[in-house]
Scaffold this active site. Sequence first.
Site, PDB file in Angstrom:
ATOM      1  NE  ARG A   6      -1.541  -2.286   2.780  1.00  6.70           N
ATOM      2  CZ  ARG A   6      -1.641  -3.571   2.397  1.00  6.70           C
ATOM      3  NH1 ARG A   6      -2.695  -3.970   1.759  1.00  6.70           N
ATOM      4  NH2 ARG A   6      -0.685  -4.441   2.666  1.00  6.70           N
ATOM      5  CB  THR A   7       3.473   2.517   2.279  1.00  8.31           C
ATOM      6  OG1 THR A   7       2.745   2.019   3.399  1.00  8.31           O
ATOM      7  CG2 THR A   7       4.061   3.874   2.622  1.00  8.31           C
ATOM      8  CE  LYS A  58      26.870  -3.713  -6.284  1.00  6.54           C
ATOM      9  NZ  LYS A  58      27.114  -2.589  -7.205  1.00  6.54           N
ATOM     10  NE  ARG A 110       7.196   0.592   4.939  1.00  8.28           N
ATOM     11  CZ  ARG A 110       5.977   0.061   4.842  1.00  8.28           C
ATOM     12  NH1 ARG A 110       5.831  -1.196   4.497  1.00  8.28           N
ATOM     13  NH2 ARG A 110       4.911   0.802   5.089  1.00  8.28           N
ATOM     14  CG  HIS A 147       3.601   3.780   8.715  1.00  6.61           C
ATOM     15  ND1 HIS A 147       3.757   4.604   7.618  1.00  6.61           N
ATOM     16  CD2 HIS A 147       3.187   2.578   8.228  1.00  6.61           C
ATOM     17  CE1 HIS A 147       3.448   3.919   6.529  1.00  6.61           C
ATOM     18  NE2 HIS A 147       3.099   2.688   6.865  1.00  6.61           N
TER      19      HIS A 147
HETATM   20  N1   CP Z   1      -0.120  -0.129   5.955  1.00  6.70           N
HETATM   21  C1   CP Z   1       1.050  -0.365   5.334  1.00  6.70           C
HETATM   22  O1   CP Z   1       2.088   0.243   5.659  1.00  6.70           O
HETATM   23  O2   CP Z   1       0.979  -1.309   4.359  1.00  6.70           O
HETATM   24  P1   CP Z   1       2.210  -1.771   3.463  1.00  6.70           P
HETATM   25  O3   CP Z   1       3.195  -2.450   4.401  1.00  6.70           O
HETATM   26  O4   CP Z   1       1.635  -2.710   2.450  1.00  6.70           O
HETATM   27  O5   CP Z   1       2.840  -0.556   2.868  1.00  6.70           O
END
Ligand code: CP
Length: 305
Positions: free
Chosen positions: A51-52, A80, A101, A129
């Site tokens: 999603r993100t 590496k 991320r 998040h």
């Molecule tokens: N909610 C969320 O962060 O989903 P993803 O890990 O799929 O990005």
Amino acid sequence: MKCESLVSINDFSKEEIMELLENARSFEENPNRRVLEGKVVATLFFEPSTRTRLSFETAVNRLGGRIIGFSDAATSSSSKGESLKDTIMMVSNYVDLIIMRHHLEGAARYASEVSSVPIINAGDGANQHPTQTMLDLYSIYKTQGTLENLNITMVGDLKYGRTVHSLLQAMSHFNPTFHFVAPDELKMPQEYKMFCDEHNIPYYEHREFSEEVINQADILYMTRVQRERFTDLMEYERVKDVYILHNSMLAHSKPNLRVLHPLPRVNEIAYDVDDNPKAYYFQQAKNGLFARQAIICKVLGIDVE
Ligand code: CP
């Protein structure tokens, strides 16, 4: 134009949060605007995501920008041995914005200190998040008509779940009451309970996921047990199915209740909940596109109107 990174939800004031929600609403009405024409955005995902990453990339595409990046760090030179510092310094030579991320708590903060362009934290370990939180706030605002004075029940992995940590802090502006439902192994960490104490936010801890707890909730925020954060997989096996929401458990819930989940789900929401009008998690994920369009414009100092 002021450009700033988004590392923690605490980077936004209440006024900025409300402005972002209005801008998300505006993007929901019209998501296709070419305000990123000529800009290049990097998505650096050192951890898996559906999603993100895809909602951010859709957001950039719908705003007329271009995307580079990786969805698997194994294909980058970090495999590496290149350091995060060098990676960020290199990529910030090429782009106008980095969305990252990373599995390490604090990685986004560190990246923001070495980058020459803004960083958006798309999740750093069990820490924060913040962009998920903006879409959660937008979902709550849309379904409840307000963010004020709500009863928020958080269920599941409150120790490792970064989404509940960010959401708790964001809701502190809006006079919430929290109920934390978790087994002893996955309780809300002390630092977040201290945060509640410091902000005079009432909270109640429960081991049992009872209908009594469900029936007083405005928002039931379910979470997945975060297998990837456990060092002892036997412990994960012990707690992984500790709470499962079934449709029958919602029979006497409040009419305004909405069930949220940041997704992905594993077992914690039975499929029979999906058809209940109170299940909101798929619309919640859709709201991520509009919230992230608003966030991208905010950090790049682009006027939405
Ligand atoms: N909610 C969320 O962060 O989903 P993803 O890990 O799929 O990005």
